[in-house]
Structure formats: structure tokens, C-alpha cells
Design a protein around this motif. Structure first.
Motif, PDB file in Angstrom:
ATOM      1  N   LEU A 162       0.200  16.377  -6.742  1.00 38.76           N
ATOM      2  CA  LEU A 162      -0.485  15.416  -6.952  1.00 38.76           C
ATOM      3  C   LEU A 162      -0.501  13.973  -7.509  1.00 38.76           C
ATOM      4  O   LEU A 162      -0.978  13.663  -7.043  1.00 38.76           O
ATOM      5  CB  LEU A 162      -1.714  16.331  -7.852  1.00 38.76           C
ATOM      6  N   LEU A 163       0.389  13.903  -8.489  1.00 39.00           N
ATOM      7  CA  LEU A 163       0.368  12.294  -8.768  1.00 39.00           C
ATOM      8  C   LEU A 163       1.548  11.684  -8.302  1.00 39.00           C
ATOM      9  O   LEU A 163       1.129  10.915  -8.132  1.00 39.00           O
ATOM     10  CB  LEU A 163       1.125  12.957 -10.421  1.00 39.00           C
ATOM     11  N   PHE A 164       2.199  12.480  -7.486  1.00 40.32           N
ATOM     12  CA  PHE A 164       3.130  11.408  -6.768  1.00 40.32           C
ATOM     13  C   PHE A 164       3.116  10.658  -6.031  1.00 40.32           C
ATOM     14  O   PHE A 164       2.862   9.229  -4.923  1.00 40.32           O
ATOM     15  CB  PHE A 164       4.740  11.738  -6.584  1.00 40.32           C
ATOM     16  N   GLY A 165       1.944  11.508  -4.966  1.00 42.00           N
ATOM     17  CA  GLY A 165       0.991  11.249  -3.580  1.00 42.00           C
ATOM     18  C   GLY A 165      -0.330  10.049  -4.122  1.00 42.00           C
ATOM     19  O   GLY A 165      -0.371   9.282  -3.094  1.00 42.00           O
ATOM     20  N   GLY A 166      -0.609  10.382  -4.717  1.00 41.14           N
ATOM     21  CA  GLY A 166      -1.633   9.255  -5.667  1.00 41.14           C
ATOM     22  C   GLY A 166      -1.189   8.031  -5.769  1.00 41.14           C
ATOM     23  O   GLY A 166      -1.622   7.223  -5.424  1.00 41.14           O
ATOM     24  N   LEU A 167      -0.154   8.019  -6.840  1.00 42.02           N
ATOM     25  CA  LEU A 167       1.050   6.857  -6.844  1.00 42.02           C
ATOM     26  C   LEU A 167       1.265   6.357  -5.835  1.00 42.02           C
ATOM     27  O   LEU A 167       1.253   4.762  -5.064  1.00 42.02           O
ATOM     28  CB  LEU A 167       1.553   7.012  -7.656  1.00 42.02           C
ATOM     29  N   PHE A 168       1.865   7.032  -4.147  1.00 42.53           N
ATOM     30  CA  PHE A 168       2.211   6.686  -3.161  1.00 42.53           C
ATOM     31  C   PHE A 168       0.828   6.168  -2.280  1.00 42.53           C
ATOM     32  O   PHE A 168       0.903   5.118  -1.597  1.00 42.53           O
ATOM     33  CB  PHE A 168       2.841   7.936  -2.627  1.00 42.53           C
ATOM     34  N   GLY A 169      -0.202   7.248  -2.779  1.00 41.06           N
ATOM     35  CA  GLY A 169      -1.563   6.564  -2.080  1.00 41.06           C
ATOM     36  C   GLY A 169      -1.893   4.976  -2.368  1.00 41.06           C
ATOM     37  O   GLY A 169      -2.485   4.282  -2.160  1.00 41.06           O
ATOM     38  N   MET A 170      -2.348   4.859  -3.495  1.00 41.37           N
ATOM     39  CA  MET A 170      -1.825   3.945  -4.249  1.00 41.37           C
ATOM     40  C   MET A 170      -0.992   2.092  -3.216  1.00 41.37           C
ATOM     41  O   MET A 170      -2.141   1.465  -3.289  1.00 41.37           O
ATOM     42  CB  MET A 170      -2.377   3.514  -6.132  1.00 41.37           C
ATOM     43  N   VAL A 171      -0.306   2.430  -3.219  1.00 42.36           N
ATOM     44  CA  VAL A 171       0.143   1.894  -2.621  1.00 42.36           C
ATOM     45  C   VAL A 171       0.127   1.611  -0.771  1.00 42.36           C
ATOM     46  O   VAL A 171       0.146   0.080  -0.607  1.00 42.36           O
ATOM     47  CB  VAL A 171       2.172   1.951  -2.768  1.00 42.36           C
ATOM     48  N   GLN A 172      -0.696   3.008  -0.220  1.00 46.02           N
ATOM     49  CA  GLN A 172      -0.998   2.517   0.226  1.00 46.02           C
ATOM     50  C   GLN A 172      -2.566   1.912   0.647  1.00 46.02           C
ATOM     51  O   GLN A 172      -2.488   1.043   1.374  1.00 46.02           O
ATOM     52  CB  GLN A 172      -1.485   3.861   0.770  1.00 46.02           C
ATOM     53  N   ALA A 173      -3.441   1.966  -0.238  1.00 43.07           N
ATOM     54  CA  ALA A 173      -4.478   1.258  -0.505  1.00 43.07           C
ATOM     55  C   ALA A 173      -4.410  -0.235  -0.476  1.00 43.07           C
ATOM     56  O   ALA A 173      -4.882  -0.762  -0.083  1.00 43.07           O
ATOM     57  CB  ALA A 173      -5.030   2.023  -1.386  1.00 43.07           C
ATOM     58  N   ALA A 174      -3.085  -0.543  -1.025  1.00 46.59           N
ATOM     59  CA  ALA A 174      -2.935  -1.750  -1.332  1.00 46.59           C
ATOM     60  C   ALA A 174      -2.454  -2.446  -0.541  1.00 46.59           C
ATOM     61  O   ALA A 174      -2.944  -3.729   0.060  1.00 46.59           O
ATOM     62  CB  ALA A 174      -1.875  -2.158  -2.210  1.00 46.59           C
ATOM     63  N   VAL A 175      -1.432  -1.941   0.747  1.00 49.94           N
ATOM     64  CA  VAL A 175      -0.629  -2.447   2.240  1.00 49.94           C
ATOM     65  C   VAL A 175      -2.766  -2.455   2.802  1.00 49.94           C
ATOM     66  O   VAL A 175      -3.366  -4.125   3.568  1.00 49.94           O
ATOM     67  CB  VAL A 175       0.195  -1.986   2.165  1.00 49.94           C
ATOM     68  N   TRP A 176      -3.526  -1.746   2.844  1.00 53.50           N
ATOM     69  CA  TRP A 176      -4.496  -1.070   3.601  1.00 53.50           C
ATOM     70  C   TRP A 176      -5.676  -2.190   3.655  1.00 53.50           C
ATOM     71  O   TRP A 176      -5.919  -2.966   4.154  1.00 53.50           O
ATOM     72  CB  TRP A 176      -4.916   0.185   4.443  1.00 53.50           C
ATOM     73  N   TYR A 177      -5.534  -3.276   2.384  1.00 52.54           N
ATOM     74  CA  TYR A 177      -6.866  -3.886   2.014  1.00 52.54           C
ATOM     75  C   TYR A 177      -6.412  -5.108   2.847  1.00 52.54           C
ATOM     76  O   TYR A 177      -7.027  -6.146   3.045  1.00 52.54           O
ATOM     77  CB  TYR A 177      -6.299  -3.669   0.560  1.00 52.54           C
ATOM     78  N   PHE A 178      -5.855  -5.679   3.025  1.00 51.87           N
ATOM     79  CA  PHE A 178      -4.699  -7.006   4.112  1.00 51.87           C
ATOM     80  C   PHE A 178      -4.376  -6.508   4.722  1.00 51.87           C
ATOM     81  O   PHE A 178      -4.728  -7.617   5.591  1.00 51.87           O
ATOM     82  CB  PHE A 178      -3.366  -7.414   3.006  1.00 51.87           C
ATOM     83  N   VAL A 179      -4.012  -5.269   5.511  1.00 53.19           N
ATOM     84  CA  VAL A 179      -3.357  -5.718   6.716  1.00 53.19           C
ATOM     85  C   VAL A 179      -4.362  -3.769   7.655  1.00 53.19           C
ATOM     86  O   VAL A 179      -3.619  -2.726   6.643  1.00 53.19           O
ATOM     87  CB  VAL A 179      -1.881  -4.846   7.827  1.00 53.19           C
ATOM     88  N   GLN A 180      -4.405  -3.498   8.755  1.00 49.31           N
ATOM     89  CA  GLN A 180      -5.068  -1.892   8.615  1.00 49.31           C
ATOM     90  C   GLN A 180      -4.556  -1.616  10.264  1.00 49.31           C
ATOM     91  O   GLN A 180      -5.076  -1.454  11.147  1.00 49.31           O
ATOM     92  CB  GLN A 180      -6.593  -2.716   9.195  1.00 49.31           C
ATOM     93  N   PRO A 181      -3.232  -2.079  10.365  1.00 45.91           N
ATOM     94  CA  PRO A 181      -2.632  -1.832  12.259  1.00 45.91           C
ATOM     95  C   PRO A 181      -2.255   0.044  11.889  1.00 45.91           C
ATOM     96  O   PRO A 181      -3.009   0.956  10.391  1.00 45.91           O
ATOM     97  CB  PRO A 181      -0.784  -1.376  11.885  1.00 45.91           C
ATOM     98  N   SER A 182      -3.136   0.659  13.748  1.00 45.08           N
ATOM     99  CA  SER A 182      -3.621   1.977  13.537  1.00 45.08           C
ATOM    100  C   SER A 182      -2.676   3.210  13.478  1.00 45.08           C
ATOM    101  O   SER A 182      -3.133   4.537  13.360  1.00 45.08           O
ATOM    102  CB  SER A 182      -4.335   1.669  14.964  1.00 45.08           C
ATOM    103  N   TRP A 183      -1.427   2.401  13.266  1.00 46.47           N
ATOM    104  CA  TRP A 183      -0.319   3.335  12.827  1.00 46.47           C
ATOM    105  C   TRP A 183      -0.239   3.732  12.002  1.00 46.47           C
ATOM    106  O   TRP A 183       0.993   4.720  11.369  1.00 46.47           O
ATOM    107  CB  TRP A 183       1.290   2.901  12.910  1.00 46.47           C
TER     108      TRP A 183
END
Length: 363
Positions: free
Chosen positions: A184-205
Motif C-alpha cells: 500500500l505504502l510503496f505502491g502509493g509512493l510509486f503512484g505519485m511518481v506516475q501521477a507527476a509524469v502523467w501530469y506532463f505527458v500522457q502516452p497510452s502505454w
């Protein structure tokens, strides 16, 4: 506003992925006990599926580093065993001798004066302790021939594969729970990184691929924290040490208690000897010792008895007495269980030696 909601969903989903993959991995370690599926499509828990291999590795490590089987069994005092078994074996021997003689030679036995019969009983009673002592000496001198510890442990786990699950859970419960919850914790932390990248670019893959990476990364990071570092390291005011290794004392106690109570308890050890690789030899030795006891008990009367009934009949009589008394011995061995458990002190032996292992050895 829609973008903000999506950004919040990404860490939440990543947490769920991290937790679910770790929890599923733990379940797949333990369940199912028996393989389920059809033909080549199916699954069995990793631990139950490899019970024989894991048990073999476990017992070889035990006998090489934790337990000197001969030294431990040398703690058993033959005199103590004799004191516990002799009274009931003396009773058995008297009943068996009288039964055999009264059936084979009813007239001879009935015509013997009571004084002679009582003397024969008394002489036999004095011989029985020697039978027990000789048997104990035989076991101590050649223990590995009669007791196969590896076979005992491996067979116990293979016959009841749930025992292996129980051992791993008792020793590693905290680490398994940490592995699941950390997702739960580590997944959430990795998810924040995903969200930060997704904010700028949204490639389908991006989300599907990184979602797979989140599941792998949470597992990898949790396992690293459980088993590394091997030696405690100081980082500023904090000490960093593998979670499992940090609990060496607690795990040692759980491991030792499990084996002493579930695998290497007195009943199992006795059965392993009675059903072991040299069962026939043990029975032969016991019958030989009993036969010698009967010879000694007959004393000076033996030549006369042999003359009256014939040497062949005397040998057959001794054989019947020996076989019947040997068959009575296993049923009385529960009388020595409490003393054996106390004398062997296997739980303390295993626990002490486990605590002495270095971190690399303990891992």
C-alpha cells in the motif's frame, strides 16, 4: 478538475496494485495445499509443492549446524529408562512365562512346587533390567543405524504439508504481513511518481507498463527491507537492519518450539526407531536379550529342564517367550516420554544454537 481527479486516482490504484500483488504472492506461497487444475493447467502452493526438497534442506542444516544427534541422545540415562520400564516389563514377563509354560507343559508346570516357581519368577525379575540396559546400550552405540532423523523430518512434512506452511508462518508472520501492507505504502509512493509524469505527458502505454513495474518494485523493495542488510548499520541516529534478521532471537524460539512440539517430540522419535531402517535388527536384538534373560533365570535348573522336555522344545519355548515380550515393549514406551523430553531438551538445544548463528548463516 477532471485532470486533478485522475491524478488522485493514479496513486490510489498503484497502492491497490502494490498491496494486491504482494498479498496474492503470499497466498500463492501457502495455498492450495494440494494441486488444483486440469492437466498441465493448475497450481499448488509453492511451499506444499516443494515440501520434500525444503524439508531435506532444513534437516540437513539442522543436523550440521544446530543438533548433534548422538550427543543429545547421550543425555538419556539408561538407568532412568530401566527404572521406568522394568516394573511393567517384569509383570509382562511373569505373565508371559507362566502362560507359555502352562500351555506347553501344563502338567510339568502344575507339579512344580510353588517355592521353585517363585524362585524362577524372582530370577526373571532381576534379569529384566539388564534387558533394558543392553537395549539402550545398543541404541546409543549405533544410533544412526536405528534412527534416521532426516527421514523422520522429511516424512513428517511430506505426509502433512500443512506443517511446512505452519513453520514458515510461525517464523515469518511479521515479515509476511509487512510484505502485504508495505505494498500500500510503496505502491502509493510509486503512484505519485506516475501521477507527476502523467501530469506532463500522457502516452497510452505509460500507465499499463508502469503499473506492472509498480507490482514488481513493491515486492522487490519489501524483500530487500526484510533480508538486508545482513549486519546492522547505523545511519545517522538510526540503525538499519533486515527486519527478519533483527528478530533472530524471536524466530529462533518459534522455530525450536515448533520442531520440539510438532516434529521431534518423544512419540515421533520412538516411532522412528520402531519403524526405522533397522527395525528387524532391533527386534532380533531384543529377542536375543530376552532369551539370554530366560537362560539366566532358569539357572541350575536349565540342564534338568532341557533333559525333561528336550533341547529343541526348550529353544522353541524361549523363542515364544522372547517374541511375546518383545511385542509387549513398544506398548509400554509411552512411560518414558516425559523423561525423554526433559533429558533431550531439544527445544532449548535448537534455540540456543540458532541464536548463536551469524546473520549470514541465520538467513
Amino acid at each position: 478538475m477532471l485532470v486533478d481527479i485522475r491524478l488522485l486516482i493514479i496513486p490510489a490504484v498503484a497502492s491497490l496494485i502494490g498491496w494486491s500483488t504482494n498479498a496474492l504472492a503470499i497466498q500463492m506461497l501457502f495455498k492450495p495445499i494440494k494441486r488444483v487444475g486440469w492437466r498441465w493447467i493448475g497450481w499448488q502452493g509453492v511451499l506444499p509443492a516443494h515440501a520434500e526438497r525444503l524439508a531435506t534442506t532444513c534437516v540437513r542444516l539442522m543436523t550440521s549446524r544446530l543438533l548433534d544427534v548422538k550427543a543429545v541422545f547421550a543425555r538419556i540415562d539408561p538407568e532412568q529408562i530401566t527404572g521406568l520400564l522394568s516394573p511393567t516389563l517384569e509383570k509382562h514377563s511373569q505373565e508371559i512365562v507362566e502362560d507359555v509354560l502352562s500351555q506347553r507343559f501344563p502338567k510339568l508346570w502344575e507339579t512344580l512346587p510353588e517355592r521353585l516357581r517363585e524362585e524362577a519368577r524372582q530370577r526373571l525379575r532381576t534379569e529384566i533390567p539388564q534387558v533394558v540396559i543392553k537395549l539402550m546400550d545398543e541404541l546409543r552405540q549405533d544410533l544412526t543405524r536405528y534412527l534416521d532423523i532426516e527421514a523422520l523430518v522429511v516424512n513428517s512434512f511430506v505426509r502433512n504439508r500443512e506443517l511446512l506452511n505452519e513453520l514458515f508462518w510461525k517464523c515469518g508472520r511479521r515479515e509476511f504481513l509487512f510484505l502485504a501492507h508495505s505494498g500500500l505504502l510503496f505502491g502509493g509512493l510509486f503512484g505519485m511518481v506516475q501521477a507527476a509524469v502523467w501530469y506532463f505527458v500522457q502516452p497510452s502505454w505509460f500507465l499499463p507498463v508502469t503499473g506492472l513495474l509498480v507490482g514488481w518494485a513493491t515486492n522487490w523493495l519489501a524483500l530487500k527491507m526484510i533480508f538486508e542488510p545482513l549486519e546492522a548499520k547505523k545511519v545517522g541516529p538510526f540503525y538499519w537492519h533486515g527486519l527478519f534478521l533483527r528478530r533472530q532471537s524471536e524466530v529462533s524460539e518459534a522455530y525450536a518450539r515448533f520442531f520440539a512440539e510438532k516434529i521431534l517430540h518423544p512419540q515421533a522419535l520412538v516411532n522412528a526407531v520402531l519403524e526405522g531402517p533397522a527395525t528387524e535388527r532391533l527386534a532380533e536384538q531384543l529377542q536375543r536379550y530376552v532369551s539370554q534373560a530366560v537362560d539366566h533365570a532358569s539357572g541350575a535348573a536349565r540342564p534338568v529342564v532341557t533333559l525333561m522336555i528336550g533341547s529343541t522344545e526348550w529353544v522353541e519355548t524361549k523363542r515364544e517367550i522372547s517374541v511375546r515380550l518383545a511385542m509387549a515393549v513398544p506398548g509400554e514406551l509411552d512411560r518414558v516420554h516425559d523423561y525423554t523430553e526433559e533429558a533431550l531438551d531439544l527445544e532449548n538445544e535448537l534455540c540456543t544454537n540458532l541464536k548463536r548463528l551469524t546473520p549470514p548463516e541465520f538467513e
